[in-house]
Structure formats: C-alpha cells, structure tokens
Design an enzyme around this catalytic site. Structure first.
Site, PDB file in Angstrom:
ATOM      1  NE  ARG A   1      39.537  -9.347 -56.586  1.00 36.19           N
ATOM      2  CZ  ARG A   1      39.993  -8.024 -55.871  1.00 36.19           C
ATOM      3  NH1 ARG A   1      41.105  -7.794 -55.974  1.00 36.19           N
ATOM      4  NH2 ARG A   1      38.951  -7.524 -55.234  1.00 36.19           N
TER       5      ARG A   1
ATOM      6  CG  HIS B   1      34.358  -5.362 -56.960  1.00 38.96           C
ATOM      7  ND1 HIS B   1      34.251  -6.481 -55.849  1.00 38.96           N
ATOM      8  CD2 HIS B   1      35.376  -4.629 -56.480  1.00 38.96           C
ATOM      9  CE1 HIS B   1      35.433  -6.368 -55.177  1.00 38.96           C
ATOM     10  NE2 HIS B   1      36.047  -5.061 -55.431  1.00 38.96           N
TER      11      HIS B   1
ATOM     12  CD  GLN C   1      34.753  -1.713 -52.794  1.00 37.47           C
ATOM     13  OE1 GLN C   1      35.743  -2.465 -52.546  1.00 37.47           O
ATOM     14  NE2 GLN C   1      34.497  -0.724 -51.786  1.00 37.47           N
TER      15      GLN C   1
ATOM     16  CG  ASP D   1      37.321   1.469 -59.778  1.00 38.30           C
ATOM     17  OD1 ASP D   1      38.609   1.498 -59.316  1.00 38.30           O
ATOM     18  OD2 ASP D   1      36.854   0.478 -60.385  1.00 38.30           O
TER      19      ASP D   1
ATOM     20  CB  CYS E   1      36.536   0.272 -54.774  1.00 36.09           C
ATOM     21  SG  CYS E   1      37.362   0.383 -56.268  1.00 36.09           S
TER      22      CYS E   1
ATOM     23  NE  ARG F   1      35.086  -5.387 -50.066  1.00 37.22           N
ATOM     24  CZ  ARG F   1      35.707  -5.634 -51.201  1.00 37.22           C
ATOM     25  NH1 ARG F   1      36.710  -4.713 -51.559  1.00 37.22           N
ATOM     26  NH2 ARG F   1      35.812  -6.911 -51.437  1.00 37.22           N
TER      27      ARG F   1
HETATM   28  N1  NVA Z   1      38.127  -1.690 -61.128  1.00 34.48           N
HETATM   29  C1  NVA Z   1      39.423  -1.821 -60.291  1.00 34.48           C
HETATM   30  C2  NVA Z   1      38.682  -2.253 -59.177  1.00 34.48           C
HETATM   31  C3  NVA Z   1      39.860  -2.759 -58.022  1.00 34.48           C
HETATM   32  C4  NVA Z   1      39.217  -3.185 -56.464  1.00 34.48           C
HETATM   33  C5  NVA Z   1      39.742  -3.327 -60.946  1.00 34.48           C
HETATM   34  O1  NVA Z   1      38.958  -4.069 -61.317  1.00 34.48           O
HETATM   35  O2  NVA Z   1      40.774  -3.232 -60.902  1.00 34.48           O
HETATM   36  N1   CP Z   2      38.604  -2.649 -53.437  1.00 33.71           N
HETATM   37  C1   CP Z   2      39.117  -4.020 -53.387  1.00 33.71           C
HETATM   38  O1   CP Z   2      38.391  -4.944 -54.020  1.00 33.71           O
HETATM   39  O2   CP Z   2      40.488  -4.086 -53.170  1.00 33.71           O
HETATM   40  P1   CP Z   2      41.096  -5.152 -53.301  1.00 33.71           P
HETATM   41  O3   CP Z   2      41.555  -5.336 -54.570  1.00 33.71           O
HETATM   42  O4   CP Z   2      42.498  -4.910 -52.391  1.00 33.71           O
HETATM   43  O5   CP Z   2      40.738  -6.361 -52.809  1.00 33.71           O
END
Ligand code: NVA
Ligand code: CP
Length: 302
Positions: free
Chosen positions: A102, A129, A132, A219, A259, A287
């Site tokens: 990540r 992502h 997700q 989101d 998500c 997930r």
């Molecule tokens: N768009 C959000 C998704 C979090 C799971 C982010 O990148 O923070």
């Molecule tokens: N939706 C998602 O990826 O959650 P986290 O940021 O908690 O991993």
C-alpha cells in the site's frame, strides 16, 4: 495472472475466476472446511499508509490459508531511509512468496513487479484499489445474482476507487455512470479506456448519474495523503453527497457500497449509511474472501 497491480490489467475471465473462487472460499470458511492452500507460503505486507481492513483481512486471510503474513511498515524498512524499491524488490523476492504493498504512486507498485520475481498485490495506491473493487463486485453479485447489465453509479472523487470501479464495471459488462466535480475527474488512462465503451457516462450532476442505478457507490472526498486539501475539497464536493434525494433517483431496491472509512455528513448521510449498513459491512467482510482468492490464484500451486 502474475500480479494484481490494477484493474486495467485483468480480463473479465480473470475477474470472474477470482469472484467464483472467493465464493467457494467463503463457503469453506463458513462451514469449517479446511482450505490451507498456501501452507508454507509467506506474504510480505508493505504499508506506507494507514489501514484497518486491508491489513487485518490480509493477515487473517494468509493465516486461514495456512501461510505466514509479515507486516512491514515503511518506517521500519530501509525504503523509509531511501533504499530503492528496485533493490528492495530483488531482496524480498529471495525470502517471500508474494508482496502486498500500500503506497502512494502506482509507479512504485509497477517497479516492484518489474524488478522482483514474485507476485505483487496492490493494496491501494492513489491510482487504484483493486482488492477493494473485487470485494465490491463480489458483494454486488451476492445481492443481485449477477453483474451484467446492472447500472453502477459512483459519486465523488475521481481517485483510486472511481478509477478502479469504472474499469471493473465496464469489464463485467455493467453500465457505469460517474458524477464528480469537473476538476476531480478520474485519471486519463481510465478515461481513455472508458470512453470506448457506450455503457460509460460521466457528468457533474449526481442525480443524473444515480438515475435508475442498481448500486450507488461513494468514497471519502479527501483520500489519504490529501489531508491539507480537506477545506477546499469540502467546498468542491458539497453537492456530491449520497443522501435521500440522490437515492430517490436510483432504483427502489438500489444498494449502497462504501469502501470505508466513511465520513458521515460528508460523502454520505448518517441516515443512508445506516439504512444500507448491512450491505456496506458485508462488503467489508468480503475483502477477506476476495483477497484469499487473489492470494490462492497468485501464490498457490500452478
Ligand atoms: N480513496 C480512499 C480509500 C481508502 C480505503 C483513500 O485513498 O484514502
Ligand atoms: N477500504 C480499505 O481499504 O480500508 P483500510 O484503509 O482500512 O485498509
């Protein structure tokens, strides 16, 4: 399929294969049927951003599959002190069977895949992502029976979630309608792919996008790394909230996906969130199952 880097790389057959395997693994887990397909395998999990769902579901998933997950915070790795990703990839390929990462830049994930010799899984970048979105598709299929022909509507930021849902929805022959402020459009690579599909539309009018939708997805307005833009974004996204009025344009049995984490009162009202909480937390649970399917597909016996 060698890696899971972004939805653009997957065929519809790849996606269907993962969803079918995810359903099977979910059934096995719920019925206490042993499924240690990754006994003896190891997964490194590199995190450069916070996570609740991704970290815990990958760790638990690897454990349930008989393998070992190793959490690696970027602050503890030499990457945090400037060791190039290319070298990290070549070293970790000697120890591990797969890496989940990540991070911010999609190019970093692609570089890991190019320089390492083991499967790389994107656990979220600013661009994509995929883990997700596979869980989202799995959940929509559970509720609606199939994906083809359904109308998927995304309201909000043209970021990782919108990018991935556009591509995934179109690949699964869904109608995809997105609404975002003009200055927060999805990435050019995604738009280039999407505009070749007559089933795709993009608008600045959220009600138009939600019209007749089977599933409405949103989101956060400010993703991780964009915290200093919060004020500006709150202003820009004001009319892009999933609320009763928007949902009244969708089908009467439309579901909502998010998500998580969610900011109630911003991208979704408390009322709509709680009304659709079952679907949203099923999505969060999925997930685990969808990622186990990805892990077995990429790290399992060939
Ligand atoms: N768009 C959000 C998704 C979090 C799971 C982010 O990148 O923070
Ligand atoms: N939706 C998602 O990826 O959650 P986290 O940021 O908690 O991993």
């Amino acid at each position: 399929m060698k890696h899971l880097l972004k939805m653009l790389d997957l065929t519809s057959e790849d996606i269907t294969g993962i969803l079918n395997l995810a359903d099977q693994l979910k059934y096995e887990q719920k019925h206490g049927i042993e499924h240690r397909h990754l006994a003896g395998k190891t997964l490194g999990m590199i995190f450069e951003k916070a996570s609740t769902r991704t970290r815990v579901s990958f760790e638990v998933g690897m454990y349930q599959l008989g393998g070992l997950p190793i959490f690696l915070s970027v602050n503890d790795l030499q990457i945090g002190r400037g060791e190039p990703v290319q070298d990290t990839a070549r070293v970790l390929s000697r120890y591990l069977d797969g890496i989940m990462i990540r991070t911010f830049k999609q190019s970093e994930v692609e570089a890991l895949a190019q320089n390492g010799s083991i499967p790389i899984i994107n656990g979220l970048t600013d661009f994509s992502h995929p883990c997700q979105v596979l869980a989202d598709l799995m959940t929509i299929r559970e509720y609606k029976g199939s994906l083809e022909g359904l109308k998927l509507c995304f309201i909000g930021d043209g970021n990782n979630m919108m990018n991935s849902l556009i591509v995934a929805g179109l690949k699964m022959k869904m109608e995809v309608a997105v609404a975002c402020p003009a200055e927060y459009k999805p990435s050019a690579a995604v738009l280039d792919f999407a505009v070749t599909h007559p089933a795709f539309s993009i608008t600045t009018d959220p009600k138009e996008a939600a019209k007749g939708a089977d599933v409405v997805i949103t989101d956060v307005w400010s993703s991780m790394g964009m915290e200093d833009e919060e004020k500006k974004r709150r202003e820009a996204f004001k009319g892009f909230q999933v609320n009763e009025e928007i949902m009244s344009a969708a089908k009467s049995d439309a579901m909502i996906q998010h998500c998580l984490p969610a900011h109630r009162g911003e991208e979704i009202t408390e009322e709509m969130f709680e009304k659709h909480a079952k679907e949203i937390f099923d999505e969060a649970e999925n997930r685990l199952h969808a990622q186990k399917a990805v892990l077995v597909t990429l790290l399992g016996k060939k």
